[in-house]
Motif scaffolding. Sequence first.
Motif, PDB file in Angstrom:
ATOM      1  N   THR A 138       0.847  -1.190   0.000  1.00 13.70           N
ATOM      2  CA  THR A 138       0.000   0.000   0.000  1.00 13.70           C
ATOM      3  C   THR A 138       0.883   1.240   0.000  1.00 13.70           C
ATOM      4  OG1 THR A 138      -1.816  -1.079   1.198  1.00 13.70           O
ATOM      5  CG2 THR A 138      -1.733   1.323   1.276  1.00 13.70           C
ATOM      6  N   TYR A 153      -3.120   4.019  -3.240  1.00 15.28           N
ATOM      7  CA  TYR A 153      -2.975   2.882  -4.149  1.00 15.28           C
ATOM      8  C   TYR A 153      -2.541   1.640  -3.371  1.00 15.28           C
ATOM      9  CZ  TYR A 153      -0.720  -0.189  -7.571  1.00 15.28           C
ATOM     10  OH  TYR A 153      -0.325  -1.269  -8.330  1.00 15.28           O
ATOM     11  N   VAL A 205      -4.469  -7.916  -8.110  1.00 16.84           N
ATOM     12  CA  VAL A 205      -5.599  -6.990  -8.022  1.00 16.84           C
ATOM     13  C   VAL A 205      -5.067  -5.651  -7.521  1.00 16.84           C
ATOM     14  CG1 VAL A 205      -7.827  -6.473  -6.988  1.00 16.84           C
ATOM     15  CG2 VAL A 205      -7.254  -8.833  -7.587  1.00 16.84           C
ATOM     16  N   GLU A 206      -5.186  -4.606  -8.367  1.00 17.60           N
ATOM     17  CA  GLU A 206      -4.774  -3.259  -7.982  1.00 17.60           C
ATOM     18  C   GLU A 206      -6.006  -2.454  -7.566  1.00 17.60           C
ATOM     19  OE1 GLU A 206      -1.419  -1.555 -10.619  1.00 17.60           O
ATOM     20  OE2 GLU A 206      -2.463  -2.990 -11.909  1.00 17.60           O
ATOM     21  N   SER A 207      -5.927  -1.812  -6.411  1.00 19.12           N
ATOM     22  CA  SER A 207      -6.978  -0.905  -5.942  1.00 19.12           C
ATOM     23  C   SER A 207      -6.550   0.516  -6.261  1.00 19.12           C
ATOM     24  CB  SER A 207      -7.222  -1.091  -4.442  1.00 19.12           C
ATOM     25  OG  SER A 207      -7.678  -2.409  -4.175  1.00 19.12           O
ATOM     26  N   GLN A 238      -8.402   7.002 -10.845  1.00 18.89           N
ATOM     27  CA  GLN A 238      -9.593   6.514 -11.537  1.00 18.89           C
ATOM     28  C   GLN A 238     -10.098   7.541 -12.537  1.00 18.89           C
ATOM     29  OE1 GLN A 238     -12.754   4.805  -9.067  1.00 18.89           O
ATOM     30  NE2 GLN A 238     -11.251   4.521  -7.429  1.00 18.89           N
ATOM     31  N   GLN A 247     -11.053  -1.232  -8.975  1.00 20.23           N
ATOM     32  CA  GLN A 247     -10.121  -2.340  -8.905  1.00 20.23           C
ATOM     33  C   GLN A 247      -9.842  -2.884 -10.301  1.00 20.23           C
ATOM     34  OE1 GLN A 247     -11.751  -5.195  -6.041  1.00 20.23           O
ATOM     35  NE2 GLN A 247     -10.430  -4.311  -4.464  1.00 20.23           N
TER      36      GLN A 247
END
Length: 391
Positions: free
Chosen positions: A159, A171, A213-215, A221, A229
Amino acid sequence: MRQGDIMKLHYGATSALALATALMASGAGAVGLDRSNQDITAIFEEGNVLELSFGKVFPELSGKDVAVFGGGEYDNVGEDFLNVSTSAKMDFGNGFSGAVIIDQPFGADIDYPTTALALGGTMAQLDGHTITAVGRYQFNENVSVHAGVRRQTLEGDITLSGAAYGPLNGYSVALEENDATGYLVGVAYEIPEIALRAALTYNSAIEHDFDTVESIPAALQAGLGLPAQVPSTTTVETPESWNLDLQTGIAPDTLAFANFRYAAYEDTLVSPQVFSAATGGASLTNIDDNYQVQVGVGRKFSDMFAAQVAVGFEPEGDERISPLDPTNGKRWISLGGAYNMETVTLSGGIRYTMLGDANPETRNPDGSISDRAEFSDNSAVAIGMSVAYRF
């Protein structure tokens, strides 16, 4: 007593008073993400041996934001961790022997408290284990070769949090558990009469393809037109490396030893799809190729007790330091002892590591690099023990 007779008192799964192995489980005394140094010297033990080793590390890794971020303090971003390994070595006759080793060669445990502005909330965790099967063939009492395969399992979470990351603040990426295979090859030269051994081992790089999996934080965004995600696959290569293990008797009942390790970490890049697009192909990690050296001496005081002392260092690397590993260079000293009870040997020891000062950096929006925090006067303590059974 001949110098070679010091080998008659066993020390677990290394031949050079290898209590050092349990203490090398300190990530505070190793190159890059190393924790066990991929040690395979169990294969050189005399006879049939089972061993279980534990290492517990207590880092003190504190710093503060640079002045532009207000100088807020981080009270110990390094988390305590436990490292466990086990091995089984057997002689098969006609010059052949083999060993199975289970260890935790790589890891990371970094967690920045949310008490400061620049990097508060940043964290990195890397966990895994490796199963190594290695065989050895002795041509004669002086020359042998060894080779084997490794099955490595890794998973990680990272993170990026704090004002220093700009639009990447918030991120995170999860690298799901993945298995991959590599190999090792090596050669050794020995003179048993003086307990001399020089063993060189090459460890291959191992390539992992992590389901990822990228947040994505809101700022990215909107800028990149992405959902919250994004799933993908991230390829990461653990480093190829070389280990050189040396030992020799220097007086009756006294053994000198040295260990050298070089690991090619510059090829260990973690660049998930969205992070790569947002940073122009940057990596979440920034680790230099580097080496470490340890030298020491062991003394057999009786048929039941022996002790060792060792010192070591890892030189400073590139001044550019990632917040996920806020140290630069290391120095350490370790002390240990072993007590032999016929078929069982108990070993234990302690290591104190001085961690080099570092100024973690991140990219600015224009692509330039700036210091974000200052870490100095840090250290770590590692304690280790092992139990070996001979049969």
